[in-house]
Design a protein around this motif. Structure first.
Motif, PDB file in Angstrom:
ATOM      1  N   THR A 157      28.258  -9.430  36.050  1.00  0.00           N
ATOM      2  CA  THR A 157      27.323  -8.470  35.447  1.00  0.00           C
ATOM      3  C   THR A 157      25.886  -8.728  35.912  1.00  0.00           C
ATOM      4  OG1 THR A 157      27.134  -9.891  33.503  1.00  0.00           O
ATOM      5  CG2 THR A 157      28.740  -8.092  33.384  1.00  0.00           C
ATOM      6  N   LEU A 188      27.129  -1.675  26.911  1.00  0.00           N
ATOM      7  CA  LEU A 188      27.950  -1.495  28.112  1.00  0.00           C
ATOM      8  C   LEU A 188      28.175  -2.801  28.866  1.00  0.00           C
ATOM      9  CD1 LEU A 188      26.450   1.839  29.501  1.00  0.00           C
ATOM     10  CD2 LEU A 188      28.753   1.497  28.591  1.00  0.00           C
ATOM     11  N   ILE A 189      27.219  -3.710  28.780  1.00  0.00           N
ATOM     12  CA  ILE A 189      27.325  -4.977  29.506  1.00  0.00           C
ATOM     13  C   ILE A 189      28.145  -6.005  28.735  1.00  0.00           C
ATOM     14  CG2 ILE A 189      25.977  -6.955  30.346  1.00  0.00           C
ATOM     15  CD1 ILE A 189      23.693  -4.945  30.900  1.00  0.00           C
ATOM     16  N   LEU A 196      19.134  -4.894  35.822  1.00  0.00           N
ATOM     17  CA  LEU A 196      18.696  -3.574  35.352  1.00  0.00           C
ATOM     18  C   LEU A 196      18.256  -3.652  33.889  1.00  0.00           C
ATOM     19  CD1 LEU A 196      18.303  -0.559  35.776  1.00  0.00           C
ATOM     20  CD2 LEU A 196      20.712  -0.242  35.224  1.00  0.00           C
ATOM     21  N   LEU A 197      18.987  -4.399  33.089  1.00  0.00           N
ATOM     22  CA  LEU A 197      18.629  -4.575  31.687  1.00  0.00           C
ATOM     23  C   LEU A 197      17.263  -5.258  31.563  1.00  0.00           C
ATOM     24  CD1 LEU A 197      19.357  -4.345  28.691  1.00  0.00           C
ATOM     25  CD2 LEU A 197      20.619  -6.498  28.931  1.00  0.00           C
ATOM     26  N   LYS A 221      22.235   0.959  24.454  1.00  0.00           N
ATOM     27  CA  LYS A 221      23.387   1.448  25.217  1.00  0.00           C
ATOM     28  C   LYS A 221      23.724   0.486  26.355  1.00  0.00           C
ATOM     29  CE  LYS A 221      25.195   5.490  27.574  1.00  0.00           C
ATOM     30  NZ  LYS A 221      24.952   6.877  27.977  1.00  0.00           N
ATOM     31  N   GLN A 222      22.700   0.045  27.094  1.00  0.00           N
ATOM     32  CA  GLN A 222      22.953  -0.871  28.210  1.00  0.00           C
ATOM     33  C   GLN A 222      23.537  -2.190  27.711  1.00  0.00           C
ATOM     34  OE1 GLN A 222      19.101  -0.973  30.309  1.00  0.00           O
ATOM     35  NE2 GLN A 222      20.269  -0.448  32.137  1.00  0.00           N
ATOM     36  N   GLU A 223      22.976  -2.715  26.624  1.00  0.00           N
ATOM     37  CA  GLU A 223      23.492  -3.969  26.081  1.00  0.00           C
ATOM     38  C   GLU A 223      24.956  -3.840  25.685  1.00  0.00           C
ATOM     39  OE1 GLU A 223      20.627  -4.581  23.005  1.00  0.00           O
ATOM     40  OE2 GLU A 223      19.214  -5.587  24.348  1.00  0.00           O
ATOM     41  N   ALA A 239      23.859  -5.580  36.521  1.00  0.00           N
ATOM     42  CA  ALA A 239      23.613  -4.904  35.241  1.00  0.00           C
ATOM     43  C   ALA A 239      22.563  -5.657  34.429  1.00  0.00           C
ATOM     44  CB  ALA A 239      24.910  -4.780  34.453  1.00  0.00           C
ATOM     45  N   THR A 280      14.657  -2.717  32.286  1.00  0.00           N
ATOM     46  CA  THR A 280      14.540  -1.789  31.161  1.00  0.00           C
ATOM     47  C   THR A 280      13.764  -2.443  30.023  1.00  0.00           C
ATOM     48  OG1 THR A 280      16.624  -0.747  31.801  1.00  0.00           O
ATOM     49  CG2 THR A 280      15.831  -0.296  29.585  1.00  0.00           C
ATOM     50  N   HIS A 329      18.144   3.411  25.141  1.00  0.00           N
ATOM     51  CA  HIS A 329      18.663   2.971  26.443  1.00  0.00           C
ATOM     52  C   HIS A 329      19.025   1.491  26.408  1.00  0.00           C
ATOM     53  CE1 HIS A 329      16.802   6.409  29.055  1.00  0.00           C
ATOM     54  NE2 HIS A 329      17.793   6.806  28.309  1.00  0.00           N
TER      55      HIS A 329
END
Length: 67
Positions: A37, A26-27, A43-44, A22-24, A40, A47, A19
């Protein structure tokens, strides 16, 4: 019982790592392009904090099993 919890903790660590990656990813691009961002990144951060808890849980279980 501890072994089962360790298996679950290892799974949480693995899924959490996926996760995060993937988040890194996407950002990264919107951030480079100057887009907002902030949400985002919040949220990162959450996480990442959750992942630290998963790692602590796994390490605790490993220590208990090692006794």
């Amino acid at each position: 019982m501890l072994q089962q919890h360790l298996v679950m903790a290892e799974r949480h660590v693995d899924v959490g790592e996926k996760h995060l990656l993937k988040q890194e990813a996407l950002i990264a691009e919107p951030d480079r392009d100057g887009h907002d961002t902030a949400d985002a990144l919040k949220l990162l951060a959450t996480t990442r904090a959750t992942q630290r808890l998963h790692l602590q849980d796994r390490d605790r279980l490993l220590a208990e099993l090692g006794r």
